[in-house]
Structures are given as C-alpha cells and as structure tokens.
Design a protein around this motif. Structure first.
Motif, PDB file in Angstrom:
ATOM      1  N   GLU A 145      12.244  -4.855   6.002  1.00 43.34           N
ATOM      2  CA  GLU A 145      13.252  -3.964   5.781  1.00 43.34           C
ATOM      3  C   GLU A 145      13.669  -3.978   4.340  1.00 43.34           C
ATOM      4  OE1 GLU A 145      14.792  -1.847   9.786  1.00 43.34           O
ATOM      5  OE2 GLU A 145      15.698  -3.906   9.351  1.00 43.34           O
ATOM      6  N   ALA A 146      14.274  -5.450   4.131  1.00 43.38           N
ATOM      7  CA  ALA A 146      14.682  -5.660   2.893  1.00 43.38           C
ATOM      8  C   ALA A 146      13.693  -5.459   1.892  1.00 43.38           C
ATOM      9  CB  ALA A 146      15.318  -6.822   2.738  1.00 43.38           C
ATOM     10  N   LYS A 147      12.338  -5.779   2.122  1.00 42.38           N
ATOM     11  CA  LYS A 147      11.493  -5.777   1.025  1.00 42.38           C
ATOM     12  C   LYS A 147      11.073  -4.023   0.834  1.00 42.38           C
ATOM     13  CE  LYS A 147       7.962  -7.282  -1.695  1.00 42.38           C
ATOM     14  NZ  LYS A 147       8.017  -7.883  -2.604  1.00 42.38           N
ATOM     15  N   ALA A 148      10.989  -3.468   2.007  1.00 42.96           N
ATOM     16  CA  ALA A 148      10.816  -1.839   1.906  1.00 42.96           C
ATOM     17  C   ALA A 148      12.019  -1.256   1.068  1.00 42.96           C
ATOM     18  CB  ALA A 148      10.907  -1.418   3.243  1.00 42.96           C
ATOM     19  N   LYS A 149      13.182  -1.818   1.175  1.00 45.21           N
ATOM     20  CA  LYS A 149      14.277  -1.297   0.571  1.00 45.21           C
ATOM     21  C   LYS A 149      14.096  -1.647  -1.044  1.00 45.21           C
ATOM     22  CE  LYS A 149      19.474  -0.929   0.330  1.00 45.21           C
ATOM     23  NZ  LYS A 149      20.454  -1.483   0.904  1.00 45.21           N
ATOM     24  N   GLU A 150      13.779  -2.786  -1.344  1.00 46.89           N
ATOM     25  CA  GLU A 150      13.584  -3.229  -2.747  1.00 46.89           C
ATOM     26  C   GLU A 150      12.443  -2.350  -3.484  1.00 46.89           C
ATOM     27  OE1 GLU A 150      11.305  -7.177  -4.679  1.00 46.89           O
ATOM     28  OE2 GLU A 150      12.485  -7.498  -2.971  1.00 46.89           O
ATOM     29  N   LEU A 151      11.236  -2.071  -2.581  1.00 47.93           N
ATOM     30  CA  LEU A 151      10.407  -1.104  -3.188  1.00 47.93           C
ATOM     31  C   LEU A 151      10.525   0.242  -3.212  1.00 47.93           C
ATOM     32  CD1 LEU A 151       7.238  -3.191  -1.378  1.00 47.93           C
ATOM     33  CD2 LEU A 151       7.980  -3.271  -3.855  1.00 47.93           C
ATOM     34  N   GLU A 152      11.594   0.505  -2.739  1.00 50.22           N
ATOM     35  CA  GLU A 152      12.190   2.036  -2.486  1.00 50.22           C
ATOM     36  C   GLU A 152      11.368   2.989  -1.755  1.00 50.22           C
ATOM     37  OE1 GLU A 152      13.024   3.110  -6.712  1.00 50.22           O
ATOM     38  OE2 GLU A 152      14.755   2.025  -6.786  1.00 50.22           O
ATOM     39  N   LEU A 153      10.815   2.237  -0.780  1.00 49.16           N
ATOM     40  CA  LEU A 153       9.865   3.367  -0.048  1.00 49.16           C
ATOM     41  C   LEU A 153      10.393   4.144   0.970  1.00 49.16           C
ATOM     42  CD1 LEU A 153       7.623   0.169   1.197  1.00 49.16           C
ATOM     43  CD2 LEU A 153       7.412   1.575  -0.722  1.00 49.16           C
ATOM     44  N   GLY A 154      10.708   5.305   0.521  1.00 52.75           N
ATOM     45  CA  GLY A 154      11.178   6.446   1.164  1.00 52.75           C
ATOM     46  C   GLY A 154       9.958   7.316   1.711  1.00 52.75           C
ATOM     47  N   ALA A 169       0.844  -0.997   0.071  1.00 46.69           N
ATOM     48  CA  ALA A 169      -0.121  -0.014   0.059  1.00 46.69           C
ATOM     49  C   ALA A 169       0.875   1.235  -0.076  1.00 46.69           C
ATOM     50  CB  ALA A 169      -0.894   0.085   1.111  1.00 46.69           C
ATOM     51  N   ALA A 170       1.982   1.286   0.630  1.00 44.32           N
ATOM     52  CA  ALA A 170       2.950   2.234   0.810  1.00 44.32           C
ATOM     53  C   ALA A 170       3.482   2.481  -0.518  1.00 44.32           C
ATOM     54  CB  ALA A 170       3.990   2.096   1.915  1.00 44.32           C
ATOM     55  N   ALA A 171       3.666   1.510  -1.152  1.00 50.94           N
ATOM     56  CA  ALA A 171       4.414   1.624  -2.636  1.00 50.94           C
ATOM     57  C   ALA A 171       3.266   2.200  -3.640  1.00 50.94           C
ATOM     58  CB  ALA A 171       4.712   0.259  -3.317  1.00 50.94           C
ATOM     59  N   ARG A 172       2.108   1.811  -3.490  1.00 47.73           N
ATOM     60  CA  ARG A 172       1.154   2.607  -4.305  1.00 47.73           C
ATOM     61  C   ARG A 172       1.013   4.222  -3.931  1.00 47.73           C
ATOM     62  NH1 ARG A 172      -2.313  -0.695  -7.049  1.00 47.73           N
ATOM     63  NH2 ARG A 172      -2.422  -2.993  -6.750  1.00 47.73           N
ATOM     64  N   LEU A 173       0.923   4.641  -2.742  1.00 42.13           N
ATOM     65  CA  LEU A 173       1.195   5.741  -2.400  1.00 42.13           C
ATOM     66  C   LEU A 173       2.472   6.726  -2.153  1.00 42.13           C
ATOM     67  CD1 LEU A 173      -1.392   5.831   0.564  1.00 42.13           C
ATOM     68  CD2 LEU A 173      -1.873   6.368  -1.710  1.00 42.13           C
TER      69      LEU A 173
END
Length: 423
Positions: A269-278, A244-248
């Motif tokens: 955390e690794a997944k968030a980095k992969e999705l580039e969730l700034g 959801a964060a990636a969509r936003l």
C-alpha cells in the motif's frame, strides 16, 4: 471409512482461502464416509480468528464434516519468525486435537508447512494407522529459492525432515504433475505417488454473471477491471502488478483490484501511494462464496509469482478459479500452469517480473473485448473437461478406499453443464 486430516490452513466456503479440502471432504461425506479435520483457530489468508470458544480445541460441523479447531498463536502475519511461532503452536495442539478423534482408519497430512506434516506422522504412528501425505507445494525448496531459508543448518534439517516424511508415509498425493517428477528424483517409488491436480468446482462460478453489485461497491462500474485474487506475500510478486498499473496510469478505462491479504500488504500500500496509483484498489480478503461476485465483476485476471525455477512446477489454485469463472488469465508464471492456460487458449503468458509486458497484455485485451470474451469461454470449457473437482473428488475417494481396503464405490459424480456466455 473414517479419515482424519490435519490441515492448519483448512478453509470452509465462508472463509477466505482455498477450499480444495472442503470440496474433497464434502464429496467424501456424500459418498458415505466420515471425515474429521483438525484445523487452526486462525484463518491463514486474513490472520483472523474464525471460531469462538475457549480451550485448546473448539469443535465445528461444516456440511457434515467434523472440524476440530486447535488453538494457534495469533501471529501469522507479523513476520517470518512469528509465523514460525504460529506454525509450531499448531503442531503441538493439532496432535492433542487429533487424538480426540475416535475410530479412524487413515491419517492424512498436508505440506506445507512441514510442521503439520510431522503432526500427522506422529498421530499415525501413535494410532497405528496408514499415513497419506499430500504435497501441495515443494517445501523447503520454495522457501530456499525465494530466500526465506538461508541458514545452512536449518536448510539441512528441513531437507532431512522432508525425506523422513516421504519415507514414513504410506502413500504420497501431489497436486501437480511436476511434483511427481520431483519425488521420483528424490527416490520415491512411482507406485507410491498419486497425482490429483489442483482444480475447481465449476458450479461455484457463473460465467454469464456481470458482478454488478461488486463493481458498484468498488466504484468501477464502467471500467475494464483487472483483478488479482490471492495472497499478498513475498512469493506473489505483487510489485510487478503495481509497476504495470503505473504504466497504465493514464489509461482511463482500466482499473486494478487486489483482492486478498498478507503480511506484505502495508508495504504494498505504501508503494502504491508512492507511485500515485489512483487506478488501483486494495479490496481486502473475500470468502470463497464471495469470489463468485468478485470474478464475475472482473474482465481479466492476473496470476503472478516470483521468477524462480521451482515456481515452474506449481498449479496455482487461483488460475483454475479464473478459468471456471470464464475470465481470461494474464499469466506471469512459467512452467506447468502456462501449459494449461495455453492448451486452453484461455489467456496470455508474459515473462514473470516483466511489468512492461504485463501492461502491454492488459492494454491489448482492453482494446479487443471479443478476443477477451473468446478466451474466457475457452478457459471455462477446458477447466470443466480437464480440472473438474467433481471428477477429482471421485478419484480422491477411490484412493482413500484403496489405502484402507474399503470396497470401492461405483458412484460417478455429475458433470456440470458448460455455460457458453461470458460478459
């Protein structure tokens, strides 16, 4: 009346984790009774040691509650197998610690895990005292549904232990009405079951607070803050929040905070980095006392679980905290907790596991701050009236007095004033 509670995951107000038992025990002490709690030396939420001292048992005093911290092997968050090692170690040391408590009238066990419930049964048998067994989650059914337990022999054994405990317990206490239905289907007599739901002490939260310092700490001073507060584990479906964060990602007003710990944090955390969730931060675990500022600094809060049938029976603690803080919940859990949130008008339900619907609900509330504020106020009013820990604690004391044949008290707890401001 003197209660002995065996609870590996017991947490005081200075620790991360649920404080239901601290609040109930505090009320018990204020009512003139004694309470001894056998707990782990390790905090379940953080996996860190919470008390200094050597030996199998270290004694504490927390607001008049005697806490005997029994040695637990420090492996809770390594893997499922290592978690079992930690649970089994506590099962043995908790019996040793419990036998140090003198002149008890009632033994209380709590599940999950089943291991500590077995400890409580053994202590009650040795001490020849009644056993109150609390069911906080439906284990082993939850573990089977999410795929933690797969071996048919282990499943059969776990179910045998479950039924064994139900039969040996003097009385059963459950924190969700759906658990009563489950126990009735297992053949437990209705008269043997009491429901004291999960809830919250409204005094712990200040709805009008803005959480300024927490916002500054997180670098989200001028943002619409979306907070998940709780465990980062297999059951909690945090990956749906990440998607959801990636969509936003391009919505510059919105920031996500994940407040909590768990064995899945490194992978997440690794997944968030992969999705580039700034737009998302891992904020770590916080004590219950600190959660006041965390929720005050949030605009809306998230509650997610895997989309499995058994999770429709549960009342997650975090949702009641959100409501008491005057913050609306975006709820990706169906079942009895959905009924609570919708009856309160205190949030929005989305299909569990549906990141598109979760992102859309967050966007909608970000665009309509008045609606967001109204939901928060409605949630606060509803939880104060219907899930107030002050009233629940009084029910708890009366249950214990009845089980031990102690004359019941007439004390009625004060009900906090409902605050009408939400920022």
């Amino acid at each position: 009346m003197r209660l002995l509670l065996i609870h590996q995951y017991f947490a005081g107000p200075s620790e991360p984790g649920g404080t239901r038992h601290y609040e109930l025990a505090s009320h018990l002490v204020r009512a003139g009774h004694d309470c001894t709690i056998v707990a782990s030396t390790m905090n379940y939420a953080s996996g860190k040691r919470v008390v200094e001292g050597r030996g199998l048992v270290v004694e504490q005093r927390i607001d008049g509650i005697r806490v005997l911290r029994a040695y637990t092997y420090p492996s809770l968050h390594r893997s499922f197998a290592w978690r079992v090692v930690a649970l089994v170690s506590f099962m043995f040391t908790s019996v040793w610690a419990a036998l140090r408590a003198k002149d008890i009238d009632l033994v209380m066990g709590t599940s999950p895990p089943l291991f500590q419930a077995l400890s409580a049964w053994l202590v009650s048998a040795i001490r020849r005292r009644p056993l109150l067994l609390e069911i906080r989650d439906l284990w082993p059914e939850f573990a089977i549904d999410i795929g933690l337990l797969k071996n048919p022999i282990i499943i059969k054994l776990a179910r045998w232990v479950e039924v064994f405990l139900y039969r040996r317990a003097t009385h059963l206490l459950v924190n969700s009405p759906a658990y009563r239905d489950y126990l009735l289907a297992k053949g437990v007599p209705d008269a043997k079951i009491t429901v004291i739901a999960n809830g919250v002490d409204p005094d712990m939260f200040t709805p009008e607070a803005d959480g300024k310092f927490f916002r500054e700490e997180m670098g989200v001073t001028d943002k619409f803050v979306v907070t998940y507060a709780g465990a980062l584990g297999m059951a909690n479906d945090i990956e749906t929040i990440l998607r959801a964060a990636a969509r936003l990602r391009t919505e510059t007003r919105v920031r996500f905070l994940l407040v909590g710990e768990g064995k899945d944090r490194p992978q997440l955390e690794a997944k968030a980095k992969e999705l580039e969730l700034g737009n998302l931060k891992f904020a770590g675990s916080r004590s219950k006392a600190e959660m006041r500022a965390v929720l005050a600094g949030s605009n809306i809060c998230l509650a997610t679980l895997k989309n499995i049938p058994m999770f429709r029976t549960t009342y997650p603690n975090k949702v009641f905290d959100y409501m008491a803080a005057g913050r609306p919940t975006v709820l990706a859990i169906d079942g009895v907790i959905r009924q609570v949130v919708e009856a309160a008008g205190g949030g929005v339900f989305v299909e569990p596991g549906n990141d598109r619907a979760l992102a859309a609900a967050i966007q909608s509330l970000c665009d309509d701050r008045e609606r967001c504020q109204a939901m928060g106020l409605a949630a606060r009013r509803y939880v104060v009236e219907n899930f107030n820990r002050h009233r629940q604690a009084q029910d708890f004391v009366r249950l214990l007095e009845r089980l031990t044949n102690v004359p019941q008290t007439d004390h009625e707890p004060p009900v906090p004033e409902v605050r009408e401001t939400c920022v």
